[in-house]
Scaffold this motif. Structure first.
Motif, PDB file in Angstrom:
ATOM      1  N   GLY A  90       0.794  -1.230   0.000  1.00  0.00           N
ATOM      2  CA  GLY A  90       0.000   0.000   0.000  1.00  0.00           C
ATOM      3  C   GLY A  90       0.824   1.277   0.000  1.00  0.00           C
ATOM      4  O   GLY A  90       0.287   2.355  -0.223  1.00  0.00           O
ATOM      5  N   GLU A  91       2.116   1.170   0.233  1.00  0.00           N
ATOM      6  CA  GLU A  91       2.931   2.385   0.264  1.00  0.00           C
ATOM      7  C   GLU A  91       3.709   2.560  -1.041  1.00  0.00           C
ATOM      8  O   GLU A  91       4.409   1.648  -1.486  1.00  0.00           O
ATOM      9  CB  GLU A  91       3.907   2.318   1.445  1.00  0.00           C
ATOM     10  N   LYS A  92       3.582   3.752  -1.600  1.00  0.00           N
ATOM     11  CA  LYS A  92       4.197   4.015  -2.907  1.00  0.00           C
ATOM     12  C   LYS A  92       5.652   4.446  -2.758  1.00  0.00           C
ATOM     13  O   LYS A  92       5.967   5.317  -1.959  1.00  0.00           O
ATOM     14  CB  LYS A  92       3.398   5.153  -3.562  1.00  0.00           C
ATOM     15  N   HIS A  93       6.541   3.807  -3.527  1.00  0.00           N
ATOM     16  CA  HIS A  93       7.962   4.161  -3.491  1.00  0.00           C
ATOM     17  C   HIS A  93       8.448   4.480  -4.885  1.00  0.00           C
ATOM     18  O   HIS A  93       8.141   3.746  -5.822  1.00  0.00           O
ATOM     19  CB  HIS A  93       8.808   2.984  -2.989  1.00  0.00           C
ATOM     20  N   GLU A  94       9.251   5.546  -4.993  1.00  0.00           N
ATOM     21  CA  GLU A  94       9.892   5.814  -6.275  1.00  0.00           C
ATOM     22  C   GLU A  94      11.372   5.536  -6.118  1.00  0.00           C
ATOM     23  O   GLU A  94      11.971   5.914  -5.109  1.00  0.00           O
ATOM     24  CB  GLU A  94       9.645   7.255  -6.696  1.00  0.00           C
ATOM     25  N   LEU A  95      11.944   4.827  -7.059  1.00  0.00           N
ATOM     26  CA  LEU A  95      13.366   4.492  -6.938  1.00  0.00           C
ATOM     27  C   LEU A  95      13.998   4.363  -8.315  1.00  0.00           C
ATOM     28  O   LEU A  95      13.300   4.292  -9.329  1.00  0.00           O
ATOM     29  CB  LEU A  95      13.565   3.216  -6.112  1.00  0.00           C
ATOM     30  N   ARG A  96      15.330   4.356  -8.284  1.00  0.00           N
ATOM     31  CA  ARG A  96      16.080   4.260  -9.522  1.00  0.00           C
ATOM     32  C   ARG A  96      16.818   2.933  -9.512  1.00  0.00           C
ATOM     33  O   ARG A  96      17.510   2.603  -8.550  1.00  0.00           O
ATOM     34  CB  ARG A  96      17.078   5.427  -9.570  1.00  0.00           C
ATOM     35  N   VAL A  97      16.655   2.126 -10.563  1.00  0.00           N
ATOM     36  CA  VAL A  97      17.306   0.809 -10.588  1.00  0.00           C
ATOM     37  C   VAL A  97      18.028   0.599 -11.915  1.00  0.00           C
ATOM     38  O   VAL A  97      17.645   1.158 -12.942  1.00  0.00           O
ATOM     39  CB  VAL A  97      16.285  -0.340 -10.414  1.00  0.00           C
ATOM     40  N   GLU A  98      19.071  -0.210 -11.849  1.00  0.00           N
ATOM     41  CA  GLU A  98      19.689  -0.688 -13.091  1.00  0.00           C
ATOM     42  C   GLU A  98      18.727  -1.679 -13.718  1.00  0.00           C
ATOM     43  O   GLU A  98      17.959  -2.334 -13.013  1.00  0.00           O
ATOM     44  CB  GLU A  98      20.979  -1.461 -12.759  1.00  0.00           C
ATOM     45  N   ALA A  99      18.828  -1.824 -15.031  1.00  0.00           N
ATOM     46  CA  ALA A  99      17.938  -2.769 -15.712  1.00  0.00           C
ATOM     47  C   ALA A  99      18.078  -4.175 -15.135  1.00  0.00           C
ATOM     48  O   ALA A  99      17.114  -4.907 -15.003  1.00  0.00           O
ATOM     49  CB  ALA A  99      18.250  -2.785 -17.206  1.00  0.00           C
ATOM     50  N   ARG A 100      19.298  -4.538 -14.737  1.00  0.00           N
ATOM     51  CA  ARG A 100      19.506  -5.919 -14.299  1.00  0.00           C
ATOM     52  C   ARG A 100      19.164  -6.168 -12.834  1.00  0.00           C
ATOM     53  O   ARG A 100      19.271  -7.288 -12.354  1.00  0.00           O
ATOM     54  CB  ARG A 100      20.952  -6.310 -14.541  1.00  0.00           C
ATOM     55  N   THR A 101      18.763  -5.113 -12.095  1.00  0.00           N
ATOM     56  CA  THR A 101      18.418  -5.296 -10.682  1.00  0.00           C
ATOM     57  C   THR A 101      17.219  -6.237 -10.560  1.00  0.00           C
ATOM     58  O   THR A 101      16.199  -6.055 -11.217  1.00  0.00           O
ATOM     59  CB  THR A 101      18.063  -3.931 -10.043  1.00  0.00           C
ATOM     60  N   LEU A 102      17.353  -7.240  -9.703  1.00  0.00           N
ATOM     61  CA  LEU A 102      16.253  -8.172  -9.495  1.00  0.00           C
ATOM     62  C   LEU A 102      15.197  -7.523  -8.604  1.00  0.00           C
ATOM     63  O   LEU A 102      15.523  -6.697  -7.742  1.00  0.00           O
ATOM     64  CB  LEU A 102      16.763  -9.443  -8.819  1.00  0.00           C
ATOM     65  N   LEU A 103      13.956  -7.937  -8.764  1.00  0.00           N
ATOM     66  CA  LEU A 103      12.893  -7.388  -7.923  1.00  0.00           C
ATOM     67  C   LEU A 103      13.211  -7.611  -6.442  1.00  0.00           C
ATOM     68  O   LEU A 103      13.027  -6.726  -5.612  1.00  0.00           O
ATOM     69  CB  LEU A 103      11.545  -8.018  -8.315  1.00  0.00           C
ATOM     70  N   VAL A 104      13.714  -8.806  -6.104  1.00  0.00           N
ATOM     71  CA  VAL A 104      14.002  -9.077  -4.690  1.00  0.00           C
ATOM     72  C   VAL A 104      15.084  -8.144  -4.155  1.00  0.00           C
ATOM     73  O   VAL A 104      15.030  -7.716  -2.997  1.00  0.00           O
ATOM     74  CB  VAL A 104      14.369 -10.572  -4.460  1.00  0.00           C
ATOM     75  N   GLU A 105      16.051  -7.776  -5.001  1.00  0.00           N
ATOM     76  CA  GLU A 105      17.093  -6.851  -4.547  1.00  0.00           C
ATOM     77  C   GLU A 105      16.521  -5.467  -4.307  1.00  0.00           C
ATOM     78  O   GLU A 105      16.896  -4.792  -3.347  1.00  0.00           O
ATOM     79  CB  GLU A 105      18.181  -6.709  -5.618  1.00  0.00           C
ATOM     80  N   ALA A 106      15.653  -5.038  -5.217  1.00  0.00           N
ATOM     81  CA  ALA A 106      15.057  -3.713  -5.047  1.00  0.00           C
ATOM     82  C   ALA A 106      14.272  -3.675  -3.737  1.00  0.00           C
ATOM     83  O   ALA A 106      14.362  -2.713  -2.975  1.00  0.00           O
ATOM     84  CB  ALA A 106      14.150  -3.380  -6.234  1.00  0.00           C
ATOM     85  N   LEU A 107      13.523  -4.743  -3.472  1.00  0.00           N
ATOM     86  CA  LEU A 107      12.708  -4.770  -2.258  1.00  0.00           C
ATOM     87  C   LEU A 107      13.571  -4.793  -1.005  1.00  0.00           C
ATOM     88  O   LEU A 107      13.343  -4.028  -0.066  1.00  0.00           O
ATOM     89  CB  LEU A 107      11.785  -6.009  -2.260  1.00  0.00           C
ATOM     90  N   ARG A 108      14.577  -5.633  -1.000  1.00  0.00           N
ATOM     91  CA  ARG A 108      15.398  -5.796   0.209  1.00  0.00           C
ATOM     92  C   ARG A 108      16.379  -4.651   0.386  1.00  0.00           C
ATOM     93  O   ARG A 108      16.467  -4.044   1.445  1.00  0.00           O
ATOM     94  CB  ARG A 108      16.200  -7.109   0.139  1.00  0.00           C
ATOM     95  N   GLU A 109      17.146  -4.390  -0.700  1.00  0.00           N
ATOM     96  CA  GLU A 109      18.286  -3.494  -0.531  1.00  0.00           C
ATOM     97  C   GLU A 109      17.944  -2.032  -0.745  1.00  0.00           C
ATOM     98  O   GLU A 109      18.509  -1.162  -0.091  1.00  0.00           O
ATOM     99  CB  GLU A 109      19.431  -3.944  -1.437  1.00  0.00           C
ATOM    100  N   GLU A 110      17.038  -1.761  -1.651  1.00  0.00           N
ATOM    101  CA  GLU A 110      16.688  -0.353  -1.893  1.00  0.00           C
ATOM    102  C   GLU A 110      15.601   0.096  -0.916  1.00  0.00           C
ATOM    103  O   GLU A 110      15.623   1.207  -0.429  1.00  0.00           O
ATOM    104  CB  GLU A 110      16.186  -0.152  -3.334  1.00  0.00           C
ATOM    105  N   LEU A 111      14.621  -0.778  -0.667  1.00  0.00           N
ATOM    106  CA  LEU A 111      13.460  -0.333   0.093  1.00  0.00           C
ATOM    107  C   LEU A 111      13.385  -0.911   1.504  1.00  0.00           C
ATOM    108  O   LEU A 111      12.525  -0.523   2.290  1.00  0.00           O
ATOM    109  CB  LEU A 111      12.171  -0.671  -0.683  1.00  0.00           C
ATOM    110  N   GLY A 112      14.251  -1.874   1.834  1.00  0.00           N
ATOM    111  CA  GLY A 112      14.288  -2.387   3.199  1.00  0.00           C
ATOM    112  C   GLY A 112      13.227  -3.418   3.559  1.00  0.00           C
ATOM    113  O   GLY A 112      13.033  -3.720   4.735  1.00  0.00           O
TER     114      GLY A 112
END
Ligand SMILES: Cc1cc2nc3c(=O)[nH]c(=O)nc-3n(C[C@H](O)[C@@H](O)[C@H](O)COP(=O)(O)OP(=O)(O)OC[C@H]3O[C@@H](n4cnc5c(N)ncnc54)[C@H](O)[C@@H]3O)c2cc1C
Ligand code: FES
Ligand code: FES
Lengths: 287, 160
Positions: B12-34
Motif C-alpha cells: 500500500g505504500e508508494k515508493h519511487e526508486l532508480r534501478v539498473e535494468a539488471r536489478t532483481l525485484l528481490v534486490e530492489a525490495l530488500r536493498e533499496e526499500l528495506g
C-alpha cells in the motif's frame, strides 16, 4: 548471482516491439523472464538489450472461435491450465501448462516465451506438437505462421527470427479427438525427464488420426512418426498402445537421446516407451 | 546498461526508486526499500523463499527484473499483519508449529495465501502441490500443511 548489464526497452505495441528489435543490434524480446533470467545469471546468455513485450495488451487473451483456439503469446501457464476452453478443447495443452514448474512459475512464465526459447525440456512443446498447433509470428515483413513441427530446430534454437515475435498460438479444435499429456518429472530440476503428449481421433472402433509429441528426450521436442504410423488405421483397443509403443525407437533423434544423472540415454528411451504406452492406453480407454 | 526510474507500491505504500535494468525485484525490495521479509535462498527460482505477490500473483522475486514490476502493487510478508495482529494464516502457522527457523515462512505464507483465495475445500494433496515451489529444510512440511488446511477448513479465505 547477477545478470550482466543490458539496455532495457519497453514496447507498448507489437509494431513497436518489432521496430525496436529491428533497430537495436542483438536485442531480444523479454516476456516473463522465467526462461531468460536464470540463464543470464549463469552467463549462458547475455543479451546486450531486451525489449519488454510483457505489457502488450493484445497478446494476452485466450479465445475460442469456430474450429480453433487462439492463445495469446503472453498467456501464462496458469492462464492456460485454468482456462475452461483449453481444458475442454485441448486437454493436452492444459495438462502440460499445469505440469510446468510450480504455482509461482506458472504465474510467471508465458507460452510465447516457453516455445520461442527452444529449451529442449519444456512441457507445452509436446502438447503443441501433438495438437498440431501453429504459432503466429510478426516481424518486419509482416505476419507468418509456423507449424509446431517447424518451430523447434535444436537446443535453444527455434525458427523464430531475431526480429520476430510470437504473437499467438493457434490450436485446431474442430475434430472429435481426445488428447492428454504425461510428465515424468526429474525430481532434481522439476523439469520433465520425459514428457509425452498424444492426440487420437477414433471412428467406429478404428484410429483415424494420431499424433504423439515428445519433450526432454532429444535436442529439441519431436513427433514420434513411427508410433503415429502404427496407430493410424489400427483398432482402438488397449493392445494397439503396446504395439505402437514398440516403435518408439524408430523416431528417436539420430543425434542421440539426452542423458543426465537422472536417466541415461538408454534408460530414458525405455521410460519413453513405457510412458508412451501408458498415455496411449489411457487415451484408447477414453476413446 | 540502462537505469530506470520506477514506482513500486509495496503493502500500500508508494515508493519511487532508480534501478539498473539488471536489478532483481528481490534486490530492489530488500536493498533499496528495506523489505527484508522476502528472503534470498537459491537465486535460481527453485526455493520460493523470495516469493512476493505482484498484482495479486505469487511470484519468485529473484526471477523478475525490478524494472518489469514498474507500477505494480506488491505485497510482502511485512504487509500481512495489521497493527501487530497476525493474519489468520500467520496465526495458524504459529498454532500448528508450521515454522522452525522461519527462513521459508514469508514465501510459504504468500504462496499459501494466494492459493487459499481461490481454493475450495482443498485436499491435503492439493495443498502440498500448491506449495511445491517453496522448500522448507526444517519442518518436513507436515505442520505447514496442517496450518494451511486449518485455515482452509475455518473458511479463512480472508486470512491474507
Ligand atoms: C524455477 C523454474 C522452473 C521451471 N520449470 C519448468 C517446467 O517444469 N516446465 C517447463 O516447460 N518450463 C519450466 N520453466 C521454464 C519456464 O516455463 C519458461 O520456459 C518460461 O515459460 C519462458 O517464458 P517467459 O515468458 O518467462 O520467457 P522469457 O524468459 O522472457 O523469454 C525466453 C526466451 O524467449 C524469447 N521470447 C519470449 N517471448 C517471446 C515472444 N512472444 N516471441 C518471441 N520470442 C520470445 C526471449 O527473447 C527469450 O529468448 C521453469 C522456469 C523456472 C524459473
Ligand atoms: S531465491 Fe528466489 S526462488 Fe530461491
Ligand atoms: S522453517 Fe526453516 S526452512 Fe522452513
Amino acid at each position: 548471482m547477477h545478470a550482466d548489464g543490458f539496455e532495457y526497452h519497453r514496447a507498448g505495441t507489437v509494431e513497436e516491439a518489432v521496430d525496436l528489435l529491428g533497430s537495436i543490434p542483438d536485442a531480444e524480446p523479454l516476456a516473463g523472464a522465467h526462461g531468460l533470467l536464470p540463464r543470464m545469471k549463469t552467463d549462458e546468455e547475455s543479451p546486450p538489450a531486451l525489449v519488454d513485450i510483457s505489457r502488450i495488451e493484445r497478446l494476452s487473451g485466450i479465445e475460442r472461435d469456430g474450429g480453433s483456439l487462439t492463445v495469446g503469446a503472453l498467456a501464462t501457464h496458469a492462464d492456460i491450465a485454468e482456462s475452461t476452453a483449453v481444458r475442454e478443447h485441448a486437454p493436452a495443452l492444459a495438462e502440460a501448462a499445469g505440469a510446468v514448474g510450480d504455482l509461482q512459475v506458472r504465474a510467471g512464465g508465458t507460452i510465447g516465451g516457453n516455445l520461442a526459447h527452444g529449451d529442449p525440456r519444456v512441457d507445452p512443446a509436446a502438447a503443441v506438437l501433438a495438437l498440431k498447433a501453429k504459432t503466429t509470428l510478426r516481424g518486419p515483413d509482416g505476419e507468418r505462421t509456423l507449424a509446431a513441427s517447424e518451430l523447434f530446430e535444436g537446443e535453444f534454437e527455434t525458427a523464430v527470427g531475431a526480429d520476430e515475435i510470437v504473437t499467438a498460438l493457434e490450436v485446431p479444435t474442430d475434430g472429435a479427438g481426445t488428447s492428454a499429456y504425461h510428465k515424468r518429472r526429474n525430481p532434481l530440476s522439476g523439469y520433465a525427464a520425459v514428457g509425452v503428449a498424444g492426440y487420437l481421433r477414433c471412428d467406429e472402433g478404428a484410429i483415424e488420426e494420431a499424433r504423439v509429441g515428445v519433450t526432454a528426450v532429444g535436442p529439441h521436442p519431436i513427433r514420434l512418426r513411427g508410433v503415429e504410423a502404427e496407430l493410424e488405421g489400427a483398432s482402438a483397443e488397449a493392445a494397439t498402445a503396446a504395439a505402437a509403443a514398440d516403435r518408439v525407437g524408430e523416431s528417436l533423434p539420430a543425434s542421440g537421446v539426452r542423458s543426465d544423472p537422472y536417466a541415461s540415454a538408454e534408460f530414458r528411451s525405455h521410460l519413453l516407451s513405457v510412458d508412451t504406452e501408458d498415455l496411449l492406453g489411457g487415451l484408447l480407454g477414453d476413446a | 546498461m540502462s537505469e530506470h526510474e520506477i514506482t513500486l507500491t509495496v503493502n500500500g505504500e508508494k515508493h519511487e526508486l532508480r534501478v539498473e535494468a539488471r536489478t532483481l525485484l528481490v534486490e530492489a525490495l530488500r536493498e533499496e526499500l528495506g523489505y527484508t521479509g522476502a528472503n534470498v535462498g537459491c537465486e535460481t527460482g527453485r526455493c520460493g523463499a523470495c516469493t512476493v505477490r505482484v498484482d495479486g500473483d505469487a511470484l519468485k522475486s529473484c526471477t523478475r527484473f525490478a524494472v518489469q514490476a514498474d507500477g505494480a502493487e506488491i505485497e510482502t510478508v511485512e504487509g500481512l499483519s495489521e497493527e501487530g495482529e497476525l493474519s489468520g494464516l500467520q496465526a495458524s502457522f504459529k498454532r500448528n508449529h508450521g515454522l522452525q527457523c522461519g527462513f521459508c515462512t514469508p514465501g510459504m505464507l504468500l504462496t499459501a495465501g494466494t492459493f487459499l483465495e481461490d481454493a475450495e475445500d482443498p485436499s491435503r494433496a492439493e495443498i502440498r502441490e500448491a506449495i511445491e515451489g517453496n522448500l522448507c529444510r526444517c519442518t518436513g512440511y507436515h505442520n505447514i500443511v496442517d496450518a494451511v488446511e486449518q485455515v482452509a477448513t475455518d473458511g479463512g479465505g480472508e486470512s491474507l
